[in-house]
Design a protein around this motif. Structure first.
Motif, short mmCIF file in Angstrom:
data_model
loop_
_atom_site.label_atom_id
_atom_site.label_comp_id
_atom_site.label_asym_id
_atom_site.label_seq_id
_atom_site.Cartn_x
_atom_site.Cartn_y
_atom_site.Cartn_z
N PRO A 580 0.98 -1.16 0.03
CA PRO A 580 0.05 0.04 -0.02
C PRO A 580 0.92 1.29 -0.08
O PRO A 580 0.34 2.31 0.72
N PHE A 581 2.04 1.26 -0.61
CA PHE A 581 2.99 2.19 -0.53
C PHE A 581 2.68 3.28 -1.69
O PHE A 581 3.37 4.26 -2.04
N GLU A 582 1.55 2.97 -2.39
CA GLU A 582 1.45 3.88 -3.80
C GLU A 582 1.52 5.49 -3.23
O GLU A 582 0.78 5.89 -2.72
N GLY A 583 2.19 6.29 -4.09
CA GLY A 583 2.34 7.52 -3.89
C GLY A 583 3.43 7.99 -2.64
O GLY A 583 3.35 9.14 -2.18
N LYS A 584 3.59 7.01 -1.89
CA LYS A 584 4.44 7.25 -0.59
C LYS A 584 5.94 7.27 -0.78
O LYS A 584 6.40 6.59 -1.64
N ASN A 585 6.60 7.61 0.09
CA ASN A 585 8.08 7.62 0.11
C ASN A 585 8.72 6.50 0.75
O ASN A 585 9.64 6.71 1.95
N PHE A 586 8.49 5.42 0.44
CA PHE A 586 9.20 4.15 0.88
C PHE A 586 10.19 3.45 0.11
O PHE A 586 10.03 3.26 -1.10
N MET A 587 11.32 2.93 0.79
CA MET A 587 12.35 2.24 -0.14
C MET A 587 12.63 0.97 0.86
O MET A 587 12.53 0.94 2.10
N ARG A 588 12.98 -0.07 0.07
CA ARG A 588 13.53 -1.36 0.78
C ARG A 588 15.01 -1.58 0.38
O ARG A 588 15.55 -1.41 -1.03
N LEU A 589 15.82 -1.66 1.69
CA LEU A 589 17.22 -1.91 1.42
C LEU A 589 17.69 -3.24 1.91
O LEU A 589 17.60 -3.56 2.91
N ALA A 590 18.53 -3.92 1.08
CA ALA A 590 18.93 -5.26 1.23
C ALA A 590 20.02 -4.98 2.26
O ALA A 590 21.05 -4.15 2.18
N VAL A 591 20.26 -6.10 3.13
CA VAL A 591 21.57 -5.91 3.78
C VAL A 591 22.56 -6.84 3.19
O VAL A 591 22.18 -8.15 3.05
N ILE A 592 23.55 -6.24 2.80
CA ILE A 592 24.58 -6.78 2.33
C ILE A 592 25.98 -6.75 3.04
O ILE A 592 25.96 -6.83 4.08
N GLU A 593 27.14 -6.69 2.38
CA GLU A 593 28.36 -6.70 2.88
C GLU A 593 28.52 -5.47 3.64
O GLU A 593 27.98 -4.37 3.26
N PRO A 594 29.27 -5.33 4.89
CA PRO A 594 29.27 -4.26 5.72
C PRO A 594 29.69 -2.94 4.95
O PRO A 594 29.09 -2.09 5.08
N GLU A 595 31.01 -3.25 4.21
CA GLU A 595 31.56 -2.13 3.57
C GLU A 595 30.55 -1.68 2.64
O GLU A 595 30.22 -0.41 2.32
N ASP A 596 29.69 -2.34 1.98
CA ASP A 596 28.74 -1.80 1.05
C ASP A 596 27.62 -1.19 1.74
O ASP A 596 27.12 -0.39 1.26
N ASN A 597 27.39 -1.94 2.58
CA ASN A 597 26.14 -1.12 3.66
C ASN A 597 26.47 0.12 4.01
O ASN A 597 25.62 0.99 3.74
N ASP A 598 27.72 0.47 4.37
CA ASP A 598 28.42 1.74 4.66
C ASP A 598 28.13 2.62 3.53
O ASP A 598 28.10 3.92 3.71
N LEU A 599 28.82 2.13 2.42
CA LEU A 599 28.79 3.06 1.25
C LEU A 599 27.48 3.51 0.98
O LEU A 599 27.47 4.70 0.61
N LEU A 600 26.14 2.68 1.10
CA LEU A 600 24.81 3.14 0.98
C LEU A 600 24.61 4.21 1.84
O LEU A 600 23.98 5.17 1.58
#
Length: 614
Positions: A580-600
């Protein structure tokens, strides 16, 4: 400085795209390759551009005339050299036909099947080195001539396909097929060698072969000019064209195209994928090495049938083989099973859309969720079951994309109540192994499934076990007839030999798998904390290998996700089109390697701060 393009070839591998025009007339996002090239050359200030043409040369000339005039060419003249035997020769002969042009001035030589960032053309022209071959560090999608360079960037060797060694790819640089050649080099070395080589080996060769000979004779004649792999693309066939259109699309369109690929992101190695959900801590190197040791045998062997696959899966999950079936990923099992579901199915939204899309014989009804926290309870589910007279409940636990989690005792209560109502629970526990260790559980238990014949469990092995390329999933139910029907709905050889072998050897790595899930849970907590420290980012509690975030800043989450892709090469899941996120400001972020998570985290922080200041 002048420019020379070899554009005489027929481009047969592009099929219908070159039936009525040349290779360089192929359209990428509504513009021909030749248009991109000419516009890039004009920007550099080059005043003379020569094309060696052959196949459908009249069509190409008319096309260029229709697109460019004195005003938009900014004084650049376009000239043509005809290769009358283009169908009997290769590019070595086309280049030889342009020998008189090569000795007139320093030359940028480029091929007609390239799309590239304007910047790299300008950079190679401005380089103080006179004779350069543009190269990129080898990536798995690349094909063709590769070079070897010494520490001073001198090209010390050029390798064709016959001499390519996959064990040495860390030292290889793929030729981009853009060169800068001084007129002195062309006059003293290149043209004489072109003439000699053709005399000995004929006209149906490639000009790179002559460069290979020159580098062997004198490794200091040509230097490599390194560019990134995402700054160019060579288009040889329709698959290449699709990749190129994605790479060089405007960012909004590029984001849409990436989402619609549903994977295959190894063709975009510069992009960090925070969309697709895979355990970053498993499998371990030892397991991978064991798989590699049997690669050739597995590649040449047919897999077993369903019975053997079910025996292997039953051993892993400690259930009877008659109670489990292995699928080509959970997606195949969802499709095979959901067509068997009838009556009404209650679903808490948001959910994994593949389920409601496959309930072709079942009407779906919504379980209301808290619009602020996206949580729901057993009583919320039962209320809808009773009101709607639902025959089935779909429960993804943890839920996708919220990460909402129901504890084991609550799910068992739900099972008891549904059993009384003669209703079925379809329980997807694909992400359950990532829950905090103290609340982690599984319903794949012989005692539980025997007690609750109304329980059907689906689990993706791809996601939690870190092997999405093997396409593995399981479905568990104590009703043997259900299992038989699902097997019947699947293909006879639905699991490949690599997937079967993974099931065969997994038991040896169970303790490592458990540790990987613990590492993921700890990293999710750290990652969530760092994200929540960014102004305007609200992080929702999650027990999965992803986190749901709401952005409350000045711009839309669509703008934010586009900036993350364009400026940081980070691909995240924008939920703007998902119920039910239509028109709203939501995103899903995968949990991957710590250094890449820090980059994001830092990328989001930079964009949020920049937006707040604007």
């Amino acid at each position: 400085m002048q420019a020379l393009m070899l554009a005489a070839g027929m481009g047969k591998r592009l099929g219908r795209y070159t039936q009525n025009g040349t290779k360089c007339m192929v359209q990428v996002n509504g513009k021909a390759l030749i248009e991109y090239a000419i516009e890039a050359l004009v920007k550099t200030g080059i005043k003379k551009f020569t094309l060696v043409v052959g196949y459908r040369s009249d069509v190409l000339k008319k096309y260029i005339q229709s697109k460019f005039n004195e005003d938009n060419l900014c004084g650049m003249k376009i000239e043509y050299i005809e290769n009358p035997i283009f169908d009997k020769t290769n590019n070595i002969y086309s280049l030889y036909l342009a020998k008189d042009v090569l000795v007139q001035d320093d030359t940028v030589l480029l091929e007609s099947d390239l799309i590239f960032d304007d910047k790299i053309l300008n950079d190679i022209i401005k380089s103080p080195d006179k004779d350069l071959a543009m190269v990129s560090l080898f990536e798995p999608w690349m094909d063709g001539t590769c070079t070897l360079m010494d520490s001073d960037k001198n090209i010390v060797g050029m390798l064709d396909k016959a001499h390519f060694n996959w064990a040495d790819i860390g030292n290889y640089y793929k030729t981009v097929n853009i060169y800068k050649l001084s007129k002195e080099f062309s006059k003293q070395y290149y043209i004489p060698f072109l003439e000699a080589y053709q005399t000995s080996f004929g006209k149906n060769e490639y000009y790179e072969t002559v460069l290979k000979v020159l580098t062997l004779l004198d490794s200091k004649k040509i230097k490599g000019f390194e560019v990134r792999g995402d700054q160019w693309y060579e288009i040889d066939d329709p698959a290449d064209l699709a990749i190129a259109e994605t790479r060089f699309a405007p960012v909004a369109e590029k984001l849409r195209m990436m989402e619609n690929r549903y994977g295959g992101y190894w063709r975009f190695p510069q992009i960090k994928d925070f969309c697709y959900l895979v355990n970053p801590f498993f499998p371990p190197k030892k397991l991978v090495d064991e798989l590699k040791s049997s690669f050739e045998v597995l590649m040449r062997s047919y897999p077993s049938g369903a019975r053997q696959q079910n025996l292997l899966a039953g051993k892993i999950f400690n259930v009877l083989p008659d109670h489990i079936v292995v699928g080509n990923g959970a997606a195949e099992l969802i499709n095979s099973f959901c067509r068997m579901v009838t009556g009404k199915t209650a679903i808490p939204y948001p959910t994994f859309n593949e389920y409601p899309a496959r309930f072709c014989n079942s009407e779906t009804v919504s379980v209301p969720v808290n619009p602020e926290t996206f949580d729901y309870s057993v009583s919320d589910i039962l209320k809808v079951v009773d009101t709607e007279k639902a025959n089935n409940v779909l429960l993804i636990n943890p839920d996708n994309p919220t990460g909402h989690f129901l504890k084991k005792e609550n799910v068992l209560v739900l099972l008891d109540e549904l059993k009384k109502r003669n209703a079925q629970l379809i329980f997807d526990e694909s992400f359950i192994d990532f829950a905090e260790p103290e609340i982690r559980y599984t319903l794949i238990d012989e005692e539980i499934i025997e007690k609750y014949p109304n329980l059907v469990i689906l689990k993706s092995i791809s996601k939690s076990y870190g092997v999405p390329g093997f396409r593995l999933g399981v479905l568990v139910n104590s009703n043997k007839e259900v299992i038989k029907e699902v097997i019947k709905n699947n293909s006879i050889w639905n699991i490949n030999s690599f997937g079967e072998y993974f099931l065969q050897i997994f038991d040896k790595y169970k303790s490592g798998y458990k540790e990987s899930c613990n590492l993921l849970a700890a990293e999710r907590a750290r990652y969530s904390k760092r994200l929540s420290e960014i102004p305007g980012i609200r992080v929702y509690p999650s027990q999965a290998n992803y986190v749901l975030c709401e952005y409350t800043g000045k711009i839309s989450v669509t703008d934010l996700t586009e900036k993350l892709l364009e400026n940081h090469n980070c691909l995240v899941k924008n939920l703007v089109r998902k119920i039910p996120f239509e028109g709203k400001n939501f995103m899903r972020l995968a949990v991957i390697e710590p250094e890449d998570n820090d980059l994001l985290v830092e990328a989001i922080r930079q964009e949020v701060i920049a937006n707040e200041r604007s």
